[in-house]
Motif scaffolding. Structure first.
Motif, PDB file in Angstrom:
ATOM      1  N   ASP A 170      90.354   5.772  67.462  1.00 47.44           N
ATOM      2  CA  ASP A 170      90.906   4.906  68.498  1.00 47.44           C
ATOM      3  C   ASP A 170      89.869   3.832  68.797  1.00 47.44           C
ATOM      4  O   ASP A 170      88.799   4.136  69.338  1.00 47.44           O
ATOM      5  N   MET A 171      90.157   2.594  68.451  1.00 45.43           N
ATOM      6  CA  MET A 171      89.193   1.501  68.588  1.00 45.43           C
ATOM      7  C   MET A 171      88.840   1.212  70.048  1.00 45.43           C
ATOM      8  O   MET A 171      87.810   0.621  70.336  1.00 45.43           O
ATOM      9  N   HIS A 172      89.675   1.620  70.980  1.00 47.95           N
ATOM     10  CA  HIS A 172      89.398   1.364  72.392  1.00 47.95           C
ATOM     11  C   HIS A 172      88.257   2.231  72.921  1.00 47.95           C
ATOM     12  O   HIS A 172      87.678   1.912  73.963  1.00 47.95           O
ATOM     13  N   LYS A 173      87.919   3.300  72.218  1.00 48.32           N
ATOM     14  CA  LYS A 173      86.853   4.189  72.678  1.00 48.32           C
ATOM     15  C   LYS A 173      85.468   3.610  72.451  1.00 48.32           C
ATOM     16  O   LYS A 173      84.499   4.115  73.011  1.00 48.32           O
ATOM     17  N   ILE A 174      85.370   2.582  71.625  1.00 47.40           N
ATOM     18  CA  ILE A 174      84.060   1.995  71.353  1.00 47.40           C
ATOM     19  C   ILE A 174      83.750   0.830  72.302  1.00 47.40           C
ATOM     20  O   ILE A 174      82.634   0.336  72.335  1.00 47.40           O
ATOM     21  N   THR A 211      78.845   8.762  60.549  1.00 43.34           N
ATOM     22  CA  THR A 211      79.125   9.930  61.384  1.00 43.34           C
ATOM     23  C   THR A 211      79.080   9.573  62.866  1.00 43.34           C
ATOM     24  O   THR A 211      79.942   9.995  63.647  1.00 43.34           O
ATOM     25  N   THR A 212      78.108   8.780  63.259  1.00 44.51           N
ATOM     26  CA  THR A 212      77.992   8.382  64.658  1.00 44.51           C
ATOM     27  C   THR A 212      79.164   7.518  65.096  1.00 44.51           C
ATOM     28  O   THR A 212      79.754   7.739  66.162  1.00 44.51           O
ATOM     29  N   VAL A 213      79.526   6.547  64.275  1.00 39.69           N
ATOM     30  CA  VAL A 213      80.657   5.680  64.612  1.00 39.69           C
ATOM     31  C   VAL A 213      81.950   6.481  64.675  1.00 39.69           C
ATOM     32  O   VAL A 213      82.764   6.300  65.594  1.00 39.69           O
ATOM     33  N   LEU A 214      82.161   7.374  63.718  1.00 41.09           N
ATOM     34  CA  LEU A 214      83.359   8.216  63.751  1.00 41.09           C
ATOM     35  C   LEU A 214      83.386   9.106  64.988  1.00 41.09           C
ATOM     36  O   LEU A 214      84.440   9.301  65.590  1.00 41.09           O
ATOM     37  N   THR A 215      82.248   9.635  65.366  1.00 41.30           N
ATOM     38  CA  THR A 215      82.193  10.479  66.556  1.00 41.30           C
ATOM     39  C   THR A 215      82.586   9.691  67.793  1.00 41.30           C
ATOM     40  O   THR A 215      83.359  10.166  68.628  1.00 41.30           O
ATOM     41  N   ILE A 216      82.089   8.477  67.916  1.00 43.51           N
ATOM     42  CA  ILE A 216      82.429   7.655  69.074  1.00 43.51           C
ATOM     43  C   ILE A 216      83.889   7.229  69.022  1.00 43.51           C
ATOM     44  O   ILE A 216      84.583   7.235  70.042  1.00 43.51           O
ATOM     45  N   GLY A 225      84.845   9.806  71.638  1.00 44.65           N
ATOM     46  CA  GLY A 225      84.455   8.948  72.752  1.00 44.65           C
ATOM     47  C   GLY A 225      82.956   9.040  72.959  1.00 44.65           C
ATOM     48  O   GLY A 225      82.307  10.007  72.545  1.00 44.65           O
ATOM     49  N   ALA A 226      82.384   8.047  73.632  1.00 42.37           N
ATOM     50  CA  ALA A 226      80.933   7.988  73.786  1.00 42.37           C
ATOM     51  C   ALA A 226      80.401   9.058  74.731  1.00 42.37           C
ATOM     52  O   ALA A 226      79.444   9.757  74.416  1.00 42.37           O
ATOM     53  N   VAL A 227      81.007   9.212  75.889  1.00 45.40           N
ATOM     54  CA  VAL A 227      80.506  10.175  76.875  1.00 45.40           C
ATOM     55  C   VAL A 227      80.690  11.619  76.404  1.00 45.40           C
ATOM     56  O   VAL A 227      79.746  12.411  76.454  1.00 45.40           O
ATOM     57  N   PRO A 280      78.353  17.355  67.904  1.00 51.00           N
ATOM     58  CA  PRO A 280      79.553  16.510  67.938  1.00 51.00           C
ATOM     59  C   PRO A 280      80.322  16.516  66.624  1.00 51.00           C
ATOM     60  O   PRO A 280      81.530  16.275  66.615  1.00 51.00           O
ATOM     61  N   GLY A 281      79.669  16.807  65.520  1.00 50.63           N
ATOM     62  CA  GLY A 281      80.380  16.899  64.242  1.00 50.63           C
ATOM     63  C   GLY A 281      81.401  18.020  64.238  1.00 50.63           C
ATOM     64  O   GLY A 281      82.466  17.916  63.627  1.00 50.63           O
ATOM     65  N   TYR A 282      81.082  19.103  64.927  1.00 49.43           N
ATOM     66  CA  TYR A 282      82.022  20.217  65.045  1.00 49.43           C
ATOM     67  C   TYR A 282      83.245  19.797  65.843  1.00 49.43           C
ATOM     68  O   TYR A 282      84.374  20.185  65.525  1.00 49.43           O
ATOM     69  N   ALA A 283      83.035  18.992  66.884  1.00 45.93           N
ATOM     70  CA  ALA A 283      84.169  18.472  67.665  1.00 45.93           C
ATOM     71  C   ALA A 283      85.045  17.568  66.796  1.00 45.93           C
ATOM     72  O   ALA A 283      86.269  17.547  66.949  1.00 45.93           O
ATOM     73  N   LEU A 284      84.426  16.841  65.886  1.00 45.00           N
ATOM     74  CA  LEU A 284      85.202  16.010  64.955  1.00 45.00           C
ATOM     75  C   LEU A 284      86.047  16.874  64.031  1.00 45.00           C
ATOM     76  O   LEU A 284      87.223  16.586  63.789  1.00 45.00           O
ATOM     77  N   ALA A 285      85.454  17.919  63.506  1.00 46.18           N
ATOM     78  CA  ALA A 285      86.175  18.780  62.563  1.00 46.18           C
ATOM     79  C   ALA A 285      87.355  19.473  63.229  1.00 46.18           C
ATOM     80  O   ALA A 285      88.375  19.714  62.586  1.00 46.18           O
TER      81      ALA A 285
END
Length: 157
Positions: free
Chosen positions: A37-41, A101-106, A110-112, A120-125
């Motif tokens: 979601d591009m709005h999260k960045i 990985t960082t950009v995908l996580t954000i 989301g950043a916060v 955070p990689g686990y949250a992505l998976a």
């Protein structure tokens, strides 16, 4: 066993496992693209470049500390120039993987929330879900972590 058998065995294992790691990483990234979601960045550079650099320099220095250990191997190498080129290529590729990985996580989490997660990689998976068929692929991430931890421990050992 890898440390006992020496540096040549270590590098051969790296040559075997590198394509598998890259394949798993590409599958991981491609399967996360629908969840972005591009709005999260946004907002980007809300307070200028200074806070970005203040936070980026320590965060960028930590993952590349192994390069100092690799530099200790230069005197014992027959082809040190090849190793230097390979080390720079590996550091560049590692940096690109960290940035992706960082950009995908954000973009996905989301950043916060990504700052609050220990992994955070686990949250992505956990968020991967393609057609209610390809989902919950934490095993892919666990295999990638196992491969990277093996090499990191070997370098430090």
């Amino acid at each position: 066993m890898g440390a006992r058998l020496g540096l040549e065995t270590f590098t051969r294992v790296a040559e075997i496992l590198f394509p598998w790691f890259m394949l798993l990483f590409v599958v991981f990234v491609v399967s996360l693209i629908p969840a972005t979601d591009m709005h999260k960045i946004l907002p980007v550079f809300d307070q200028g470049l200074k806070p970005v650099f203040r936070g980026a320099i320590p965060a960028a220095a930590f993952p590349f500390m192994e390069l100092v250990l690799f530099m200790m191997l230069f005197p014992s190498m027959n082809r040190a120039e090849e190793m230097r080129r390979g080390m720079l290529l590996g550091a560049t590729l590692g940096g690109i993987i960290l940035i992706i990985t960082t950009v995908l996580t954000i973009l996905v989490v989301g950043a916060v929330p990504s700052a609050r997660y220990a992994y955070p990689g686990y949250a992505l998976a956990r968020r991967i879900n393609i057609g209610d068929f390809f989902q919950r692929v934490e095993a892919i991430l666990a295999l990638m972590w196992t491969i990277t931890f093996y090499f990191k421990i070997m370098v430090y050992f």
